[in-house]
Structure formats: C-alpha cells, structure tokens
Scaffold this motif. Structure first.
Motif, mmCIF file in Angstrom:
data_model
loop_
_atom_site.group_PDB
_atom_site.id
_atom_site.type_symbol
_atom_site.label_atom_id
_atom_site.label_comp_id
_atom_site.label_asym_id
_atom_site.label_seq_id
_atom_site.Cartn_x
_atom_site.Cartn_y
_atom_site.Cartn_z
ATOM 1 N N TRP A 157 0.838 -1.194 0.000
ATOM 2 C CA TRP A 157 0.000 0.000 0.000
ATOM 3 C C TRP A 157 0.880 1.254 0.000
ATOM 4 C CZ3 TRP A 157 -0.792 4.476 2.522
ATOM 5 C CH2 TRP A 157 -1.993 5.163 2.256
ATOM 6 N N ILE A 158 1.910 1.240 0.821
ATOM 7 C CA ILE A 158 2.823 2.383 0.886
ATOM 8 C C ILE A 158 3.460 2.629 -0.482
ATOM 9 C CG2 ILE A 158 4.998 3.234 1.862
ATOM 10 C CD1 ILE A 158 4.194 1.663 4.460
ATOM 11 N N ALA A 196 -7.952 1.734 5.002
ATOM 12 C CA ALA A 196 -7.555 0.488 4.338
ATOM 13 C C ALA A 196 -6.909 -0.491 5.317
ATOM 14 C CB ALA A 196 -6.588 0.777 3.184
ATOM 15 N N PHE A 197 -6.250 0.036 6.360
ATOM 16 C CA PHE A 197 -5.607 -0.809 7.364
ATOM 17 C C PHE A 197 -6.113 -0.425 8.741
ATOM 18 C CE2 PHE A 197 -2.968 -1.456 3.756
ATOM 19 C CZ PHE A 197 -2.552 -2.768 3.875
ATOM 20 N N THR A 198 -7.110 -1.169 9.215
ATOM 21 C CA THR A 198 -7.650 -0.956 10.551
ATOM 22 C C THR A 198 -6.747 -1.615 11.584
ATOM 23 O OG1 THR A 198 -8.937 -2.989 10.468
ATOM 24 C CG2 THR A 198 -10.024 -0.977 9.657
ATOM 25 N N GLY A 219 4.763 6.111 -1.892
ATOM 26 C CA GLY A 219 5.999 6.130 -2.668
ATOM 27 C C GLY A 219 7.240 5.757 -1.893
ATOM 28 N N SER A 220 7.275 6.072 -0.599
ATOM 29 C CA SER A 220 8.461 5.686 0.175
ATOM 30 C C SER A 220 8.097 5.421 1.630
ATOM 31 C CB SER A 220 9.541 6.766 0.108
ATOM 32 O OG SER A 220 9.242 7.843 0.964
ATOM 33 N N ASP A 221 8.804 4.462 2.193
ATOM 34 C CA ASP A 221 8.619 4.155 3.604
ATOM 35 C C ASP A 221 9.019 5.344 4.468
ATOM 36 O OD1 ASP A 221 7.894 1.659 2.722
ATOM 37 O OD2 ASP A 221 9.628 0.616 3.543
ATOM 38 N N ALA A 222 10.062 6.059 4.057
ATOM 39 C CA ALA A 222 10.529 7.207 4.835
ATOM 40 C C ALA A 222 9.439 8.272 4.946
ATOM 41 C CB ALA A 222 11.794 7.789 4.204
ATOM 42 N N GLN A 236 -1.740 2.390 15.602
ATOM 43 C CA GLN A 236 -2.707 1.721 14.730
ATOM 44 C C GLN A 236 -3.750 2.717 14.232
ATOM 45 O OE1 GLN A 236 -4.356 -1.743 16.647
ATOM 46 N NE2 GLN A 236 -2.344 -2.583 17.095
ATOM 47 N N ALA A 237 -4.199 3.581 15.121
ATOM 48 C CA ALA A 237 -5.194 4.595 14.732
ATOM 49 C C ALA A 237 -4.615 5.571 13.711
ATOM 50 C CB ALA A 237 -5.691 5.345 15.970
ATOM 51 N N ARG A 238 -3.356 5.974 13.900
ATOM 52 C CA ARG A 238 -2.722 6.885 12.938
ATOM 53 C C ARG A 238 -2.564 6.220 11.575
ATOM 54 N NH1 ARG A 238 2.553 8.615 15.614
ATOM 55 N NH2 ARG A 238 2.072 7.013 17.132
ATOM 56 N N ILE A 239 -2.219 4.924 11.572
ATOM 57 C CA ILE A 239 -2.095 4.197 10.303
ATOM 58 C C ILE A 239 -3.454 4.114 9.623
ATOM 59 C CG2 ILE A 239 -1.638 1.931 9.270
ATOM 60 C CD1 ILE A 239 0.651 1.647 11.348
#
Length: 79
Positions: free
Chosen positions: A14-15, A61-63, A20-23, A51-54
């Motif tokens: 997804w990232i 998309a990612f609970t 575009g980048s993990d950073a 988890q909430a921020r993600i």
C-alpha cells in the motif's frame, strides 16, 4: 530501497502504491524509518495510537484489527 523481506506485509505494498516511500510514510506517522521497517517485518508490534494513525493515513484500508492479523501472519512465517 526497501529490502525484499520488508515487502511481505500488505501495508508495504500500500505504501509503495500510495505514498511512494517508507521514509515519507514514517514521517507522516511520526515514527522513524527503522520503526516502520520493524513493523513491516513483523518484528515489532504497534500501540493502539499508532494503529489509529495508520488507519487515518491509509483512509481506513488498514484498521487496527487488520494490522494485528497481518502481524500474527508474519510472525508465523518468520518462525
């Protein structure tokens, strides 16, 4: 560039597709690139706050529940 083993987590895909980048994703979450790498490898858990921020950054998309399931799956693969 990301290491191949880091690409096993669906969040990593997804990232790649959406950020575009993990950073950059780590910066948005307020964590280090190393912290995110450990999460993507299933080596590190996440607080409820992270988890909430993600969930917010991925527009749902990612609970938290999905992130926990993915970590358990990765932990089984690593063993």
């Amino acid at each position: 560039m990301n290491q191949p083993e880091e690409r096993e987590h669906p969040l990593a895909e997804w990232i790649d597709a959406n950020v575009g980048s993990d950073a950059e994703f780590a910066r948005r979450l307020g964590i280090s690139r190393g912290h995110l790498s450990s999460i993507l490898q299933g080596k590190r858990g996440m607080s409820a706050d992270l988890q909430a921020r993600i969930e917010v950054e991925t527009n749902g998309a990612f609970t938290g529940a999905r992130l926990q399931r993915e970590r358990k799956t990765l932990m089984r693969l690593v063993q």
